[in-house]
Design a protein around this motif. Sequence first.
Motif, PDB file in Angstrom:
ATOM      1  N   UNK A   1       0.826  -1.210   0.000  1.00  0.00           N
ATOM      2  CA  UNK A   1       0.000   0.000   0.000  1.00  0.00           C
ATOM      3  C   UNK A   1       0.857   1.255   0.000  1.00  0.00           C
ATOM      4  N   UNK A   2       1.979   1.222   0.714  1.00  0.00           N
ATOM      5  CA  UNK A   2       2.855   2.382   0.779  1.00  0.00           C
ATOM      6  C   UNK A   2       3.464   2.687  -0.582  1.00  0.00           C
ATOM      7  N   UNK A   3       3.979   1.680  -1.258  1.00  0.00           N
ATOM      8  CA  UNK A   3       4.559   1.902  -2.574  1.00  0.00           C
ATOM      9  C   UNK A   3       3.519   2.355  -3.584  1.00  0.00           C
ATOM     10  N   UNK A   4       2.281   1.952  -3.387  1.00  0.00           N
ATOM     11  CA  UNK A   4       1.217   2.348  -4.316  1.00  0.00           C
ATOM     12  C   UNK A   4       0.828   3.813  -4.191  1.00  0.00           C
ATOM     13  N   UNK A   5       1.328   4.515  -3.168  1.00  0.00           N
ATOM     14  CA  UNK A   5       1.062   5.945  -3.075  1.00  0.00           C
ATOM     15  C   UNK A   5       1.935   6.761  -4.011  1.00  0.00           C
ATOM     16  N   UNK A   6       2.918   6.124  -4.648  1.00  0.00           N
ATOM     17  CA  UNK A   6       3.748   6.811  -5.626  1.00  0.00           C
ATOM     18  C   UNK A   6       2.961   7.080  -6.901  1.00  0.00           C
ATOM     19  N   UNK A   7       3.329   8.111  -7.663  1.00  0.00           N
ATOM     20  CA  UNK A   7       2.699   8.329  -8.974  1.00  0.00           C
ATOM     21  C   UNK A   7       2.927   7.126  -9.880  1.00  0.00           C
ATOM     22  N   UNK A   8       2.046   6.967 -10.864  1.00  0.00           N
ATOM     23  CA  UNK A   8       2.142   5.821 -11.765  1.00  0.00           C
ATOM     24  C   UNK A   8       3.484   5.776 -12.478  1.00  0.00           C
ATOM     25  N   UNK A   9       4.086   6.945 -12.734  1.00  0.00           N
ATOM     26  CA  UNK A   9       5.380   6.975 -13.414  1.00  0.00           C
ATOM     27  C   UNK A   9       6.486   6.333 -12.599  1.00  0.00           C
ATOM     28  N   UNK A  10       6.341   6.347 -11.283  1.00  0.00           N
ATOM     29  CA  UNK A  10       7.363   5.779 -10.404  1.00  0.00           C
ATOM     30  C   UNK A  10       6.997   4.400  -9.882  1.00  0.00           C
ATOM     31  N   UNK A  11       5.712   4.098  -9.869  1.00  0.00           N
ATOM     32  CA  UNK A  11       5.243   2.912  -9.164  1.00  0.00           C
ATOM     33  C   UNK A  11       5.830   1.627  -9.729  1.00  0.00           C
ATOM     34  N   UNK A  12       5.802   1.484 -11.063  1.00  0.00           N
ATOM     35  CA  UNK A  12       6.344   0.270 -11.658  1.00  0.00           C
ATOM     36  C   UNK A  12       7.820   0.091 -11.365  1.00  0.00           C
ATOM     37  N   UNK A  13       8.582   1.197 -11.414  1.00  0.00           N
ATOM     38  CA  UNK A  13      10.001   1.117 -11.095  1.00  0.00           C
ATOM     39  C   UNK A  13      10.211   0.736  -9.634  1.00  0.00           C
ATOM     40  N   UNK A  14       9.385   1.284  -8.740  1.00  0.00           N
ATOM     41  CA  UNK A  14       9.532   0.977  -7.318  1.00  0.00           C
ATOM     42  C   UNK A  14       9.282  -0.495  -7.046  1.00  0.00           C
ATOM     43  N   UNK A  15       8.198  -1.038  -7.605  1.00  0.00           N
ATOM     44  CA  UNK A  15       7.905  -2.454  -7.392  1.00  0.00           C
ATOM     45  C   UNK A  15       8.925  -3.346  -8.084  1.00  0.00           C
ATOM     46  N   UNK A  16       9.409  -2.923  -9.242  1.00  0.00           N
ATOM     47  CA  UNK A  16      10.453  -3.693  -9.909  1.00  0.00           C
ATOM     48  C   UNK A  16      11.741  -3.712  -9.106  1.00  0.00           C
ATOM     49  N   UNK A  17      12.124  -2.533  -8.587  1.00  0.00           N
ATOM     50  CA  UNK A  17      13.316  -2.462  -7.743  1.00  0.00           C
ATOM     51  C   UNK A  17      13.146  -3.308  -6.486  1.00  0.00           C
TER      52      UNK A  17
END
Length: 471
Positions: free
Chosen positions: A362-378
Amino acid sequence: MGSADGPTADETDGGSRKTRDTEVSERRFRFLVAGYAVSSYGTFLNMVALNLFVYETTGRALAMGLFMAVRLASGFVAGLVVGGLLARFSAKSIMLWANVGQGAVMLVLILAPDSLVTGALMAVSVVIGACGTLFMVALRSSIPEMVGEDRRAWANSLSITGRSMAMVAGFASAGVVVSLVGYTAAFLLDMATFVICAVTVALLPIAGGKGAGSEAGAFGAGKGEKEAKSGPRWRPVAFLALAAAPGLGLMVALRGVDAFGSSSHNAALPIYSTSLDASNPAVFVSAFWCVWALGNIGAQQVIQRYTQRTGKTVGALGFGYGTVVMSAAFIAAFAGFPLAVTAVIALIAGAADGLTEVAYTSHLQTLPATLRGHAFGLSATFENLGFGVGMILVAAALDRFSPLAVVGWSHGAAIVVAVVFLLRVAALRRAEPAGPMGRAGGAGRAGLRKEEAVEGRPDRGDRDGAEVSRG
């Protein structure tokens, strides 16, 4: 004048339409979770069946280790590229082809002649590892678009519940399926689970993905829309903004250390179980994971009711505290307590694990869509790295030290990092400015427009949202 006395007809219709849309999106998400649970059952089934098949085919335990290493390495690489894929393709297409790929490679293994079985097994390990990461990141990063920001905690909890139930069913039935119907039938069943999930994804309208195209302007202030949307330019800025999110780098690092700790109890459980009952070591392992799953599922039910009643999410603090409790519980599980006490410990470990999973996602999902995929991938990359390195070090350590000692220092490292993370979150809250140049203003200086900076939501109890830092 009319609006002062109450809602107009248009407002009433708008509210009813929004309610209907929410119900439809939630119903579709439940179908998606059902398909995901079925494919997760196949994933956990093949974790057992494939390892047994590798050992029976090669006759070497080293081959099982190599198989797992290739699988983890593939997931590691997939985590590095999935953010870019989500910027170019829809989440639906990634999830669909991830399942098609896994089903296809299982068919290749089934049809492979004896002379090509080893090569087919390596192909399976590569595809399963990579596609599993691609599907997971695409699903989790797209949940806010599927169900809405205010229902993401509910959606995360539901998907984790489905996965936990599938894990228990997959681990519990793998030995029975292999012994009763053989490897070929087990692989056919595994392939069928991926086909079912692929069909489910194909039939549902799934939002998400193509994040760069929709929100690239957030990183192109003053450069023009065309330049901001160009692929080679937004990517470095997105990673820099991701690195600038306060506490997020430490949070992802803690996730990797937690995966390192998880490798220790996964490797130590069979050894510890053998010391308890050498004639039937599988009983304790199976019972432990079943009780763990009950705790995990129970935690999801509590979280779902909590979010529905209060509208709040557990936040980053829940992730930190949950990691401490979970790691301490796993250490205590190897301390030699009576079985009844160990069952309670396993229940607590499962509940804390469920809490950390929902809070982190849920915390990572608060990022904008432009960052979210990179955050979950990282995050997936760090998790695969932590688990893979952990399996190597833990396997070597278990030859010289007791399971309690190995699990103690592995999960002890997670506790130390979790405490540092909690102190970091507390410091960020104390330092949070109250004026107009506070959180949103800082995000603007990092290159995000104010309306696109993801701030904490006090009304949801999400003050520690993954906003982009003040740079």
